[in-house]
Design an enzyme around this catalytic site. Structure first.
Site, PDB file in Angstrom:
ATOM      1  N   ASP A 186       0.864  -1.167   0.000  1.00  0.00           N
ATOM      2  CA  ASP A 186       0.000   0.000   0.000  1.00  0.00           C
ATOM      3  C   ASP A 186       0.911   1.230   0.000  1.00  0.00           C
ATOM      4  O   ASP A 186       2.095   1.139   0.345  1.00  0.00           O
ATOM      5  CB  ASP A 186      -0.898  -0.032   1.242  1.00  0.00           C
ATOM      6  N   ASP A 218      -0.252   5.063   0.836  1.00  0.00           N
ATOM      7  CA  ASP A 218      -0.540   6.106   1.811  1.00  0.00           C
ATOM      8  C   ASP A 218      -0.540   5.575   3.236  1.00  0.00           C
ATOM      9  O   ASP A 218      -1.173   4.554   3.538  1.00  0.00           O
ATOM     10  CB  ASP A 218      -1.889   6.760   1.495  1.00  0.00           C
TER      11      ASP A 218
END
Length: 228
Positions: free
Chosen positions: A11, A13
């Site tokens: 991922d 953010d």
């Protein structure tokens, strides 16, 4: 028999970044006087609270978030993004994130970033992290024949269970499945990523939110920090 290569999914953010690129972009636009602060603060905070609670209306959010892109041509947007990278993104990339990406590369693993933020924002960030466009799964944006953004997205948003769909599509284009890899890692901070975390062989919670932290502890998943 040759051992199958591993797949390392990340991922972006609040995982590889100490912050949210999709939240920082409007902060940058506000600072430049491009969008109205009161309106954007209200709407952006509304959607961010939805995201944290797992109730984000992704279509409604994208309609709001993508509108500013329609105002500029590609050269203007590239200049804006370059300034955004310098002012908002490079300062929130921890060295530990770069080191972890490099560790997987050194081990011969295939590295892929999969994010619920759109490709306009995340493409240059992935490149900064050494990940090319083919190894970035992000929300794709509709463009006109001359390359201008329309303010709409295309295809399946890579959000929640949509990350599984998009990953399966990415793998299928290469004639693969997750089973093609020896091990599959996924590093994430968010409970929104529980669908994908639950199907890889090696889920890792990175500076997780409270919901993911609890789930990771219950499942015995590793919990790490990249924030030093």
């Amino acid at each position: 028999m040759t051992q199958a290569r591993n797949l390392a999914l990340f991922d972006l953010d609040n995982t590889l970044l100490i912050g949210d690129s999709d939240f920082e972009w409007p902060r940058f636009l506000i600072k430049r006087g491009i969008v109205d602060q009161a309106y954007y603060d209200h709407r952006n905070n509304h959607f961010y609270e939805q995201y944290k609670s797992g109730t984000l209306n992704i279509g409604e959010y994208l309609e709001f978030a993508l509108e500013p892109l329609t105002r500029y041509d590609n050269a203007e947007l590239a200049a804006l993004h370059a300034a955004y990278m310098d002012e908002h993104i490079r300062p929130i990339i921890p060295q530990a994130a770069r080191d972890l990406l490099n560790l997987h590369r050194q081990q011969g693993d295939e590295v892929l970033i999969i994010t619920a933020t759109n490709r306009f924002i995340t493409g240059p960030i992935a490149a900064e992290l050494g990940v090319d466009a083919e190894h970035l799964i992000a929300i794709e944006l509709e463009q006109t024949a001359d390359g201008r953004y329309t303010g709409k997205h295309t295809g399946v948003p890579s959000f929640q269970a949509g990350k599984i769909t998009r990953l399966e599509m990415w793998l299928a284009e290469r004639g693969q499945t997750l089973a093609s890899y020896g091990r599959s890692f996924f590093y994430s901070d968010s409970h929104n990523d529980l669908p994908l975390l639950s199907i890889v062989s090696n889920p890792v919670a990175v500076d997780p939110d409270d919901t993911l932290r609890l789930h990771a502890k219950e499942q015995g998943w590793p919990i790490i920090s990249l924030r030093g």
